[in-house]
Design a protein around this motif. Structure first.
Motif, PDB file in Angstrom:
ATOM      1  N   MET A 174      11.998  16.228  40.299  1.00 15.88           N
ATOM      2  CA  MET A 174      11.189  17.462  40.335  1.00 15.88           C
ATOM      3  C   MET A 174       9.825  17.248  40.977  1.00 15.88           C
ATOM      4  O   MET A 174       9.364  18.054  41.773  1.00 15.88           O
ATOM      5  CB  MET A 174      10.966  17.995  38.902  1.00 15.88           C
ATOM      6  CG  MET A 174      12.187  18.555  38.224  1.00 15.88           C
ATOM      7  SD  MET A 174      12.456  20.324  38.458  1.00 15.88           S
ATOM      8  CE  MET A 174      10.932  21.087  38.108  1.00 15.88           C
ATOM      9  N   LYS A 203      22.705  20.439  34.572  1.00 15.17           N
ATOM     10  CA  LYS A 203      22.427  20.683  35.998  1.00 15.17           C
ATOM     11  C   LYS A 203      21.951  19.428  36.720  1.00 15.17           C
ATOM     12  O   LYS A 203      22.487  19.075  37.770  1.00 15.17           O
ATOM     13  CB  LYS A 203      21.341  21.761  36.166  1.00 15.17           C
ATOM     14  CG  LYS A 203      21.593  23.046  35.421  1.00 15.17           C
ATOM     15  CD  LYS A 203      22.336  24.056  36.258  1.00 15.17           C
ATOM     16  CE  LYS A 203      22.845  25.244  35.458  1.00 15.17           C
ATOM     17  NZ  LYS A 203      21.860  25.974  34.704  1.00 15.17           N
ATOM     18  N   CYS A 239      20.952  25.451  40.066  1.00 13.33           N
ATOM     19  CA  CYS A 239      19.775  25.145  39.242  1.00 13.33           C
ATOM     20  C   CYS A 239      18.663  26.177  39.429  1.00 13.33           C
ATOM     21  O   CYS A 239      18.214  26.436  40.548  1.00 13.33           O
ATOM     22  CB  CYS A 239      19.262  23.749  39.579  1.00 13.33           C
ATOM     23  SG  CYS A 239      17.831  23.288  38.603  1.00 13.33           S
ATOM     24  N   PHE A 269      12.947  17.400  45.094  1.00 10.87           N
ATOM     25  CA  PHE A 269      14.215  16.821  45.540  1.00 10.87           C
ATOM     26  C   PHE A 269      15.011  17.860  46.337  1.00 10.87           C
ATOM     27  O   PHE A 269      15.526  17.586  47.403  1.00 10.87           O
ATOM     28  CB  PHE A 269      15.026  16.355  44.334  1.00 10.87           C
ATOM     29  CG  PHE A 269      16.369  15.757  44.680  1.00 10.87           C
ATOM     30  CD1 PHE A 269      16.494  14.409  44.993  1.00 10.87           C
ATOM     31  CD2 PHE A 269      17.523  16.540  44.654  1.00 10.87           C
ATOM     32  CE1 PHE A 269      17.732  13.861  45.291  1.00 10.87           C
ATOM     33  CE2 PHE A 269      18.766  15.990  44.968  1.00 10.87           C
ATOM     34  CZ  PHE A 269      18.877  14.660  45.290  1.00 10.87           C
TER      35      PHE A 269
HETATM   36  S1  SF4 Z   1      17.100  21.417  41.830  1.00 10.25           S
HETATM   37 FE1  SF4 Z   1      18.568  19.753  41.641  1.00 10.25          FE
HETATM   38  S2  SF4 Z   1      17.380  17.859  41.485  1.00 10.25           S
HETATM   39 FE2  SF4 Z   1      16.014  19.604  41.084  1.00 10.25          FE
HETATM   40  S3  SF4 Z   1      15.992  19.834  38.862  1.00 10.25           S
HETATM   41 FE3  SF4 Z   1      17.568  21.189  39.651  1.00 10.25          FE
HETATM   42  S4  SF4 Z   1      19.470  19.997  39.596  1.00 10.25           S
HETATM   43 FE4  SF4 Z   1      17.750  18.566  39.399  1.00 10.25          FE
END
Ligand code: SF4
Length: 217
Positions: free
Chosen positions: A155, A195, A205, A213
């Motif tokens: 994150m 997630k 997510c 990320f």
């Molecule tokens: S976007 Fe992807 S890497 Fe970022 S918190 Fe959600 S699942 Fe995790």
């Protein structure tokens, strides 16, 4: 470190109030904190069921203390690494016998002293000690685990792997609050399991737009 301050609020919006999150009585949590190392919760539950088959009193800690290491290993087999965990439980139970297995006596001790004493027990590391402090004794110690490190890395790009340093990041971002830490750790685990898995499900997510990320790939 501004972003990490919104992690609780962001996860709360997705998963809601997870309450105290770690199930069980204080006595059970002492045991499950050791059993949960390197296994899933279902296996911990099976081991706890076995323990209850062979213990009578309300205080399983007191009862388990009367069992040999070998007998405890048999009972906790479903949790895996049972010989090692039986040894660790024996060590923990021996420490607790100094306080008559009385949770209130432990709660009345100075919390930093208690943490140091727990860490002196062979097989009790920082994550287990803080889990016991936070969930069994309701003391404001934040639990850092692999999921925590994974999520703050993805994150916010925080690559820190040192337990104390990650814990300090959270202590600086959040007030020392037991209820908040219990929920925040629970929310982190929920998110990592549903997630932000080893292979993350970024397309599903809710935090993807806030996540380094995802936004950088
Ligand atoms: S976007 Fe992807 S890497 Fe970022 S918190 Fe959600 S699942 Fe995790």
């Amino acid at each position: 470190m501004e972003n990490i301050k919104s992690l609780y609020k962001d996860l709360y919006k997705i998963y809601g109030d997870v309450g105290k999150w770690w199930p069980g009585t204080s006595e059970e949590i002492f045991v499950s904190a050791v059993l949960t190392q390197n296994t899933n919760w279902k296996n911990v539950e099976k081991a706890l069921e076995n323990i209850y088959k062979y213990t009578n009193s309300k205080n399983i800690l007191k009862d388990l203390h009367n069992f040999s290491q070998q007998e405890i290993a048999e009972l906790i087999k479903p949790a895996g690494f049972f010989n090692l965990k039986a040894k660790r439980l024996k060590n923990l139970l021996s420490f607790l016998s100094n306080f008559d297995f009385n949770i209130e006596k432990l709660k009345n001790l100075d919390e930093t002293f208690l943490r140091n004493e727990l860490l002196k027990i062979k097989g009790i590391g920082k994550e287990t000690a803080d889990s016991i402090l936070l969930y069994a004794l309701n003391k404001p110690f934040f639990v850092v685990d692999a999921y925590t490190k994974r999520i703050i890395d993805r994150m916010y790009g925080i690559k820190e792997k040192n337990y104390d340093k990650v814990q300090k990041i959270f202590y600086e971002a959040y007030p020392r609050d037991t209820d908040l830490y219990q929920k925040l750790h629970g929310l982190i685990v929920e998110h990592a399991k549903s997630k932000c898995k080893k292979i993350p499900l970024c397309s599903f997510c809710e935090l993807s737009l806030k996540c380094l990320f995802h936004t950088s790939t």
